[in-house]
Design a protein around this motif. Structure first.
Motif, PDB file in Angstrom:
ATOM      1  N   MET A 147      75.632  26.460   5.507  1.00 30.88           N
ATOM      2  CA  MET A 147      76.164  25.479   4.558  1.00 30.88           C
ATOM      3  C   MET A 147      77.008  26.111   3.456  1.00 30.88           C
ATOM      4  SD  MET A 147      72.730  23.172   4.056  1.00 30.88           S
ATOM      5  CE  MET A 147      71.881  22.419   5.455  1.00 30.88           C
ATOM      6  N   ALA A 148      76.793  27.385   3.184  1.00 28.34           N
ATOM      7  CA  ALA A 148      77.541  28.079   2.126  1.00 28.34           C
ATOM      8  C   ALA A 148      77.909  29.476   2.603  1.00 28.34           C
ATOM      9  CB  ALA A 148      76.715  28.136   0.846  1.00 28.34           C
ATOM     10  N   PRO A 149      78.793  29.550   3.612  1.00 27.12           N
ATOM     11  CA  PRO A 149      79.083  30.855   4.233  1.00 27.12           C
ATOM     12  C   PRO A 149      79.779  31.853   3.312  1.00 27.12           C
ATOM     13  CG  PRO A 149      80.573  29.155   5.045  1.00 27.12           C
ATOM     14  CD  PRO A 149      79.529  28.452   4.246  1.00 27.12           C
ATOM     15  N   ASP A 150      80.464  31.361   2.275  1.00 20.79           N
ATOM     16  CA  ASP A 150      81.227  32.258   1.402  1.00 20.79           C
ATOM     17  C   ASP A 150      80.511  32.590   0.101  1.00 20.79           C
ATOM     18  OD1 ASP A 150      83.357  32.173   3.247  1.00 20.79           O
ATOM     19  OD2 ASP A 150      84.075  30.291   2.364  1.00 20.79           O
TER      20      ASP A 150
ATOM     21  N   CYS B 202      77.852  28.120  -9.950  1.00 19.90           N
ATOM     22  CA  CYS B 202      78.538  27.110 -10.754  1.00 19.90           C
ATOM     23  C   CYS B 202      79.872  26.676 -10.141  1.00 19.90           C
ATOM     24  CB  CYS B 202      78.770  27.641 -12.164  1.00 19.90           C
ATOM     25  SG  CYS B 202      77.233  28.057 -13.038  1.00 19.90           S
ATOM     26  N   ASP B 203      80.132  27.077  -8.903  1.00 14.34           N
ATOM     27  CA  ASP B 203      81.365  26.679  -8.221  1.00 14.34           C
ATOM     28  C   ASP B 203      81.324  25.171  -7.953  1.00 14.34           C
ATOM     29  OD1 ASP B 203      83.371  26.123  -6.259  1.00 14.34           O
ATOM     30  OD2 ASP B 203      83.377  28.235  -5.695  1.00 14.34           O
ATOM     31  N   PRO B 204      82.350  24.421  -8.369  1.00 17.30           N
ATOM     32  CA  PRO B 204      82.348  22.964  -8.192  1.00 17.30           C
ATOM     33  C   PRO B 204      82.127  22.506  -6.752  1.00 17.30           C
ATOM     34  CG  PRO B 204      84.130  23.623  -9.657  1.00 17.30           C
ATOM     35  CD  PRO B 204      83.532  24.891  -9.108  1.00 17.30           C
ATOM     36  N   LYS B 205      82.471  23.336  -5.772  1.00 20.59           N
ATOM     37  CA  LYS B 205      82.287  22.889  -4.384  1.00 20.59           C
ATOM     38  C   LYS B 205      80.816  22.821  -3.991  1.00 20.59           C
ATOM     39  CE  LYS B 205      83.067  27.409  -2.138  1.00 20.59           C
ATOM     40  NZ  LYS B 205      84.007  28.159  -1.272  1.00 20.59           N
ATOM     41  N   TYR B 206      79.930  23.389  -4.834  1.00 17.10           N
ATOM     42  CA  TYR B 206      78.492  23.287  -4.568  1.00 17.10           C
ATOM     43  C   TYR B 206      77.817  22.367  -5.584  1.00 17.10           C
ATOM     44  CZ  TYR B 206      79.569  27.511  -1.895  1.00 17.10           C
ATOM     45  OH  TYR B 206      80.123  28.420  -1.024  1.00 17.10           O
TER      46      TYR B 206
ATOM     47  N   ASP C   8      76.955  29.172 -23.078  1.00 16.93           N
ATOM     48  CA  ASP C   8      78.005  28.162 -22.898  1.00 16.93           C
ATOM     49  C   ASP C   8      78.304  27.950 -21.414  1.00 16.93           C
ATOM     50  OD1 ASP C   8      78.200  27.881 -25.635  1.00 16.93           O
ATOM     51  OD2 ASP C   8      79.964  29.193 -25.834  1.00 16.93           O
ATOM     52  N   LYS C   9      78.348  29.052 -20.667  1.00 16.04           N
ATOM     53  CA  LYS C   9      78.638  28.959 -19.235  1.00 16.04           C
ATOM     54  C   LYS C   9      77.536  28.216 -18.486  1.00 16.04           C
ATOM     55  CE  LYS C   9      80.717  29.924 -15.336  1.00 16.04           C
ATOM     56  NZ  LYS C   9      81.996  29.248 -14.985  1.00 16.04           N
ATOM     57  N   LEU C  10      76.297  28.515 -18.779  1.00 21.76           N
ATOM     58  CA  LEU C  10      75.193  27.891 -18.056  1.00 21.76           C
ATOM     59  C   LEU C  10      74.988  26.430 -18.467  1.00 21.76           C
ATOM     60  CD1 LEU C  10      72.613  30.834 -17.897  1.00 21.76           C
ATOM     61  CD2 LEU C  10      74.157  30.004 -16.100  1.00 21.76           C
ATOM     62  N   ILE C  11      75.312  26.086 -19.690  1.00 25.11           N
ATOM     63  CA  ILE C  11      75.260  24.678 -20.102  1.00 25.11           C
ATOM     64  C   ILE C  11      76.362  23.899 -19.383  1.00 25.11           C
ATOM     65  CG2 ILE C  11      75.631  23.108 -22.041  1.00 25.11           C
ATOM     66  CD1 ILE C  11      74.266  25.284 -23.828  1.00 25.11           C
ATOM     67  N   GLU C  12      77.529  24.503 -19.300  1.00 27.46           N
ATOM     68  CA  GLU C  12      78.648  23.895 -18.583  1.00 27.46           C
ATOM     69  C   GLU C  12      78.329  23.713 -17.100  1.00 27.46           C
ATOM     70  OE1 GLU C  12      82.976  25.544 -17.149  1.00 27.46           O
ATOM     71  OE2 GLU C  12      82.330  26.066 -19.175  1.00 27.46           O
ATOM     72  N   CYS C  13      77.459  24.564 -16.587  1.00 28.37           N
ATOM     73  CA  CYS C  13      77.099  24.574 -15.158  1.00 28.37           C
ATOM     74  C   CYS C  13      76.068  23.499 -14.799  1.00 28.37           C
ATOM     75  CB  CYS C  13      76.547  25.963 -14.813  1.00 28.37           C
ATOM     76  SG  CYS C  13      76.118  26.248 -13.103  1.00 28.37           S
ATOM     77  N   LYS C  14      75.580  22.765 -15.767  1.00 29.20           N
ATOM     78  CA  LYS C  14      74.479  21.818 -15.551  1.00 29.20           C
ATOM     79  C   LYS C  14      74.710  20.893 -14.350  1.00 29.20           C
ATOM     80  CE  LYS C  14      72.136  17.911 -17.765  1.00 29.20           C
ATOM     81  NZ  LYS C  14      72.058  17.048 -18.985  1.00 29.20           N
ATOM     82  N   GLY C  15      75.933  20.405 -14.189  1.00 29.05           N
ATOM     83  CA  GLY C  15      76.220  19.454 -13.115  1.00 29.05           C
ATOM     84  C   GLY C  15      76.060  20.032 -11.724  1.00 29.05           C
TER      85      GLY C  15
END
Length: 358
Positions: free
Chosen positions: A144-147, A155-159, A202-209
């Motif tokens: 499901m996530a080969p790359d 935090c990649d939006p594709k996941y 800041d990065k991890l809060i932004e990653c919440k979604g």
């Protein structure tokens, strides 16, 4: 017949001495869950019938707290991680130096032995030697996530909605490395380290979604991975190895910036009363046949030469699927934690939890 009082007293003393010598010595272990499997405890007590093993399971924070409360009393052998010894000893004086002549260090992997000695030497005295080691990094379902290959991929939006992490210091450190920082080097400048922590927060809060759920234990993480609710997560390598045994698409992924490596040690509490028994236990669990039993219980590798070959067969396959030689050479061993750092990290984690509901 009535005995002379002096003779009677001598006889009584002799009987008490005999009774005392017949009593078994107690070896009190303060260790991690799974680090004293019943099979090994029974085998040790059979080999040394004059020693009883008493086990208390704990973790790094609790070990320090217990020994700090007693000034290093109550236990004979503790197993804190290599980065939790130096500062605790300087601050609380809870350990005592080891006599390396009583340990067969020739069986240990030299790089791990020298690394722990370097981390835990104070005024020329060595306070710890290595036992088990492993890593924290990532795992992914390669179907499901080969790359998937780095901390930042969580935090990649594709996941989106398909990843997980645990809000503990490991994710702070991993994210810092992914952002091009060296958090361990920054320990020498706590103002700099705070700047890094602020960027990471800041990065991890932004990653919440991206986060399906923040895992708190291996069981809930395993359930999410096996069900396909998530495709990747931050994890301990041992959890990934277990899941590989159930689904070979789920593999441990050493991050491209390097997996974070820990070493759990053998360390003597300052007021321990059974040093000889402790040294016997150390040498006992480092024997090849006992290393396999221990690794089967812990899911990790022993700090001995040829440890990979001593793993149970199913774990050997999982490790081979996860690590190349280049990955091993790229490990980032946790650095000694100076006073104040854990408080800074704790406040950062609370900030993230408050903003994400983690």
């Amino acid at each position: 017949m009535r005995l002379n009082p002096t003779v009677a007293a001598l006889l009584a003393a002799t009987m008490l001495t005999g009774a005392g010598s017949a009593q078994a010595e107690t070896l009190r272990l303060l260790t991690w869950g799974s680090y004293a499997p019943e099979e090994l405890v029974q085998k040790f007590e059979k080999e040394y019938p004059d020693i009883d093993v008493e086990v208390t399971f704990s973790n790094n924070e609790e070990m320090i707290a217990k020994l700090r409360a007693t000034g290093g009393a109550g236990f004979d052998l503790a197993q804190p991680s290599h980065d939790r010894i130096y500062a605790a000893q300087l601050e609380y004086d809870i350990y005592k130096p080891m006599d390396l002549s009583k340990i067969d260090t020739s069986v240990m992997e030299p790089s791990l032995l020298e690394g722990v000695k370097a981390n835990t030497t104070i005024e020329g005295e060595v306070y710890s030697v290595p036992h088990q080691w492993g890593t924290s990094g990532l795992m992914a379902n390669k179907e499901m996530a080969p790359d998937f290959k780095g901390w930042g991929d969580l935090c990649d939006p594709k996941y989106k909605g398909k990843t997980s992490m645990r809000l503990k210091r490991t994710i702070l450190l991993g994210t810092a490395f992914a952002m091009g920082e060296d958090p361990f080097a920054a320990y020498a400048d706590l103002d700099k380290y705070q700047e890094i922590l602020d960027k990471v927060a800041d990065k991890l809060i932004e990653c919440k979604g991206n986060i399906k759920a923040y895992w708190k234990g291996g069981d809930d993480l395993s359930a999410m991975m096996l069900s396909g609710e998530i495709v990747a997560s931050e994890t301990w390598d041992s959890t990934a190895y277990k899941l590989f045994g159930q689904n070979e698409n789920i593999v441990f992924v050493p991050p491209e910036t390097g997996a974070l490596a820990w070493i759990d040690t053998f360390t003597l509490p300052r007021k321990g009363k059974a040093d000889d028994a402790a040294y016997k236990w150390i040498n006992f669990v480092l024997r090849p046949e006992n290393v396999t039993i221990m690794s089967s219980s812990t899911g990790s590798m022993a700090s001995v030469k040829g440890a990979k070959d001593l793993l149970p067969p199913e774990k050997k396959v999982a490790v081979s699927a996860a690590f190349t030689d280049a990955d091993i050479s790229n490990l980032k061993f946790f650095a000694n934690i100076p006073p104040g750092v854990e408080d800074m990290e704790g406040k950062t984690l609370e900030k993230i939890k408050a903003a994400t509901g983690g």
